[in-house]
Write a protein that holds these residues in place. Structure first.
Motif, mmCIF file in Angstrom:
data_model
loop_
_atom_site.group_PDB
_atom_site.id
_atom_site.type_symbol
_atom_site.label_atom_id
_atom_site.label_comp_id
_atom_site.label_asym_id
_atom_site.label_seq_id
_atom_site.Cartn_x
_atom_site.Cartn_y
_atom_site.Cartn_z
ATOM 1 N N GLY A 86 0.830 -1.195 0.000
ATOM 2 C CA GLY A 86 0.000 0.000 0.000
ATOM 3 C C GLY A 86 0.863 1.243 0.000
ATOM 4 N N ALA A 87 0.406 2.265 -0.726
ATOM 5 C CA ALA A 87 1.184 3.494 -0.859
ATOM 6 C C ALA A 87 1.164 4.303 0.431
ATOM 7 C CB ALA A 87 0.625 4.329 -2.013
ATOM 8 N N ASN A 88 2.181 5.135 0.595
ATOM 9 C CA ASN A 88 2.243 6.110 1.682
ATOM 10 C C ASN A 88 2.424 7.484 1.047
ATOM 11 O OD1 ASN A 88 2.055 4.809 4.342
ATOM 12 N ND2 ASN A 88 3.832 3.631 3.648
ATOM 13 N N VAL A 143 -7.334 -1.150 -4.955
ATOM 14 C CA VAL A 143 -8.312 -1.953 -4.224
ATOM 15 C C VAL A 143 -9.712 -1.597 -4.715
ATOM 16 C CG1 VAL A 143 -6.896 -2.193 -2.166
ATOM 17 C CG2 VAL A 143 -8.434 -0.251 -2.353
ATOM 18 N N ASP A 144 -10.608 -2.570 -4.642
ATOM 19 C CA ASP A 144 -12.011 -2.306 -4.931
ATOM 20 C C ASP A 144 -12.829 -2.731 -3.722
ATOM 21 O OD1 ASP A 144 -11.781 -5.112 -5.315
ATOM 22 O OD2 ASP A 144 -11.582 -4.843 -7.473
ATOM 23 N N GLU A 145 -13.462 -3.876 -3.807
ATOM 24 C CA GLU A 145 -14.235 -4.367 -2.667
ATOM 25 C C GLU A 145 -13.412 -5.262 -1.752
ATOM 26 O OE1 GLU A 145 -17.265 -3.280 -2.044
ATOM 27 O OE2 GLU A 145 -17.114 -2.036 -3.838
ATOM 28 N N THR A 146 -12.230 -5.664 -2.209
ATOM 29 C CA THR A 146 -11.392 -6.565 -1.425
ATOM 30 C C THR A 146 -10.477 -5.765 -0.506
ATOM 31 O OG1 THR A 146 -11.373 -8.152 -3.248
ATOM 32 C CG2 THR A 146 -9.713 -8.437 -1.529
ATOM 33 N N PRO A 147 -10.478 -6.011 0.785
ATOM 34 C CA PRO A 147 -9.560 -5.297 1.672
ATOM 35 C C PRO A 147 -8.112 -5.503 1.255
ATOM 36 C CG PRO A 147 -11.220 -6.497 2.935
ATOM 37 C CD PRO A 147 -11.353 -6.943 1.510
ATOM 38 N N LEU A 148 -7.306 -4.471 1.469
ATOM 39 C CA LEU A 148 -5.906 -4.505 1.045
ATOM 40 C C LEU A 148 -5.182 -5.726 1.592
ATOM 41 C CD1 LEU A 148 -3.470 -3.147 -0.321
ATOM 42 C CD2 LEU A 148 -3.158 -1.807 1.779
ATOM 43 N N ARG A 149 -5.442 -6.063 2.854
ATOM 44 C CA ARG A 149 -4.718 -7.157 3.496
ATOM 45 C C ARG A 149 -5.086 -8.519 2.924
ATOM 46 N NH1 ARG A 149 -0.077 -5.749 5.334
ATOM 47 N NH2 ARG A 149 -0.248 -3.554 5.834
ATOM 48 N N ALA A 164 -20.720 9.084 13.374
ATOM 49 C CA ALA A 164 -21.079 8.555 14.692
ATOM 50 C C ALA A 164 -22.413 7.828 14.618
ATOM 51 C CB ALA A 164 -21.142 9.675 15.712
ATOM 52 N N THR A 165 -22.465 6.659 15.218
ATOM 53 C CA THR A 165 -23.715 5.917 15.395
ATOM 54 C C THR A 165 -23.827 5.580 16.874
ATOM 55 O OG1 THR A 165 -22.577 3.833 14.856
ATOM 56 C CG2 THR A 165 -23.676 4.990 13.051
ATOM 57 N N ASP A 166 -24.846 4.858 17.240
ATOM 58 C CA ASP A 166 -25.043 4.532 18.653
ATOM 59 C C ASP A 166 -23.841 3.763 19.195
ATOM 60 O OD1 ASP A 166 -27.468 5.748 18.595
ATOM 61 O OD2 ASP A 166 -28.622 3.899 18.306
ATOM 62 N N GLY A 167 -23.097 4.393 20.082
ATOM 63 C CA GLY A 167 -22.010 3.719 20.776
ATOM 64 C C GLY A 167 -20.720 3.566 20.016
ATOM 65 N N SER A 168 -20.591 4.157 18.820
ATOM 66 C CA SER A 168 -19.345 4.004 18.075
ATOM 67 C C SER A 168 -19.161 5.153 17.088
ATOM 68 C CB SER A 168 -19.313 2.665 17.318
ATOM 69 O OG SER A 168 -20.289 2.660 16.294
ATOM 70 N N VAL A 169 -17.924 5.307 16.679
ATOM 71 C CA VAL A 169 -17.573 6.272 15.643
ATOM 72 C C VAL A 169 -16.781 5.534 14.571
ATOM 73 C CG1 VAL A 169 -16.271 8.358 15.071
ATOM 74 C CG2 VAL A 169 -17.491 8.222 17.244
ATOM 75 N N THR A 170 -17.185 5.701 13.322
ATOM 76 C CA THR A 170 -16.491 5.080 12.205
ATOM 77 C C THR A 170 -15.683 6.135 11.469
ATOM 78 O OG1 THR A 170 -18.262 3.463 11.925
ATOM 79 C CG2 THR A 170 -16.742 3.744 10.076
ATOM 80 N N LEU A 171 -14.386 5.880 11.327
ATOM 81 C CA LEU A 171 -13.501 6.797 10.613
ATOM 82 C C LEU A 171 -13.375 6.354 9.161
ATOM 83 C CD1 LEU A 171 -10.607 7.179 13.234
ATOM 84 C CD2 LEU A 171 -12.716 8.512 13.038
ATOM 85 N N HIS A 172 -13.403 7.311 8.254
ATOM 86 C CA HIS A 172 -13.266 7.025 6.837
ATOM 87 C C HIS A 172 -12.064 7.787 6.283
ATOM 88 C CE1 HIS A 172 -17.294 5.267 6.754
ATOM 89 N NE2 HIS A 172 -17.731 6.343 7.390
ATOM 90 N N ASP A 173 -11.212 7.068 5.579
ATOM 91 C CA ASP A 173 -10.125 7.711 4.855
ATOM 92 C C ASP A 173 -10.506 7.680 3.378
ATOM 93 O OD1 ASP A 173 -7.835 8.679 3.762
ATOM 94 O OD2 ASP A 173 -6.472 7.301 4.770
ATOM 95 N N ARG A 174 -11.085 8.761 2.893
ATOM 96 C CA ARG A 174 -11.644 8.779 1.550
ATOM 97 C C ARG A 174 -10.613 9.085 0.473
ATOM 98 N NH1 ARG A 174 -16.814 7.995 2.239
ATOM 99 N NH2 ARG A 174 -17.896 8.774 4.086
ATOM 100 N N VAL A 175 -9.377 9.341 0.877
ATOM 101 C CA VAL A 175 -8.371 9.713 -0.110
ATOM 102 C C VAL A 175 -8.062 8.570 -1.070
ATOM 103 C CG1 VAL A 175 -6.282 9.039 1.125
ATOM 104 C CG2 VAL A 175 -6.251 11.082 -0.326
ATOM 105 N N TRP A 176 -8.355 7.323 -0.640
ATOM 106 C CA TRP A 176 -8.054 6.171 -1.495
ATOM 107 C C TRP A 176 -9.245 5.725 -2.332
ATOM 108 C CZ3 TRP A 176 -3.179 5.988 -1.776
ATOM 109 C CH2 TRP A 176 -2.392 6.297 -0.666
ATOM 110 N N GLU A 177 -10.374 6.404 -2.192
ATOM 111 C CA GLU A 177 -11.562 5.950 -2.907
ATOM 112 C C GLU A 177 -11.458 6.161 -4.411
ATOM 113 O OE1 GLU A 177 -15.015 7.601 -1.132
ATOM 114 O OE2 GLU A 177 -14.801 6.430 0.726
ATOM 115 N N SER A 178 -10.598 7.088 -4.839
ATOM 116 C CA SER A 178 -10.381 7.291 -6.268
ATOM 117 C C SER A 178 -8.944 7.675 -6.508
ATOM 118 C CB SER A 178 -11.303 8.382 -6.813
ATOM 119 O OG SER A 178 -10.991 8.653 -8.172
ATOM 120 N N MET A 179 -8.283 6.868 -7.333
ATOM 121 C CA MET A 179 -6.932 7.219 -7.787
ATOM 122 C C MET A 179 -6.948 7.429 -9.305
ATOM 123 S SD MET A 179 -4.433 7.505 -5.511
ATOM 124 C CE MET A 179 -2.886 6.878 -6.178
#
Length: 272
Positions: free
Chosen positions: A97-99, A133-139, A203-218
């Protein structure tokens, strides 16, 4: 410097990752290098410059060198201070994965290993490979050592020639990002880190989901990163090399100086 390069090799994906094996074998075979591997025993991705405090860290022999139950920064400190010979160069990678971009520099364990080396005054190269990556997680994407052939070529080339060329007279470390390899070697572009930042949270009930959208389009047709940036270069199929400095520098700041000069009088008045 002797004819044989002394290189300390580490990563943040873990010592059993395909990327570190690919770089290790290339440096040994093509760069006339004596390579000492000191790498995390398990995946330490995105740990930044985290370092273990207050106790012993597990250390076991590995066929490549030493596996450390710690972070990439731990590995660099252990390798430079105790486990290896005095190296000419530290190499970190190759990361799966790129840095790319300014905000990634402090988050990446791969980059952080290079920064740690800078505090020892040892030049460093951090190498990462962009993996679409598309629908498959990088790992979960299956990679072979051959998939890292672009990373092997450029890292070996820099290890062989950058020191004698005086590159590290002007840079503490090189952040190298390679595109998906093609049939022919990709061209190199000297870049600066992109300033693009696209983190958000939900934020949803009891949790916060972080999104890194920079990789959604290259897609090079749609990304906003300007010419000369690392993301633009990699998106368009070029190898990005950003020559960077460490530690952080300060700028003369006249306004802050003026504010500091009024501190005593204003605080004393407030306390009266």
């Amino acid at each position: 410097m002797s004819d044989t390069l002394e290189i300390l090799l580490t990563n943040d994906d873990g010592i059993d990752s395909v990327g570190i094996r690919a770089i290790h074998d290339a440096l040994v075979e093509h760069a006339n290098a004596n390579v000492t591997v000191v790498a995390p025993a398990s995946d330490q991705s995105a740990c930044g410059r985290s370092i273990s405090h207050g106790g012993e860290i597990g250390l076991v022999d590995h066929e490549l060198g030493y596996a450390v139950e710690g972070t990439p920064a731990d590995c660099v400190v252990a390798g430079l201070a105790e486990l290896g010979p005095d190296p000419d160069l530290v190499v970190a990678g190759c990361n799966r994965g790129a840095n790319l971009g300014e905000y990634v520099l402090g988050r990446s364990g791969t980059i952080s290993a290079a920064v740690e080396a800078a505090f020892f005054d040892v030049p460093a190269i951090a190498t990462s490979m962009y993996v679409p990556v598309d629908e498959t997680p990088l790992r979960e994407i299956d990679l072979s050592t051959d998939d890292f052939r672009e990373a092997r070529r450029v890292t070996t080339y820099l290890a062989e020639y950058a020191l004698d060329a005086g590159v590290f007279d002007h840079a503490a470390y090189l952040n190298v990002n390679v595109p998906t390899p093609g049939k022919r070697p990709a061209p190199i572009e000297i870049t600066r880190p992109s300033k693009r930042y696209e983190m958000d949270a939900e934020a949803t009930d009891g949790s916060v989901t972080l999104h890194d959208r920079v990789w959604e389009s290259m897609d090079p047709e749609t990304i906003p990163d300007p010419d000369g940036t690392d993301r633009r270069a990699v998106a368009e199929g070029r190898i990005s090399i950003s020559p960077l400095t460490a530690p952080h520098s300060t700028n003369h700041h006249e306004t802050l100086t003026e504010l500091a000069e009024t501190y005593h009088d204003r605080v004393a008045t407030a306390d009266d």
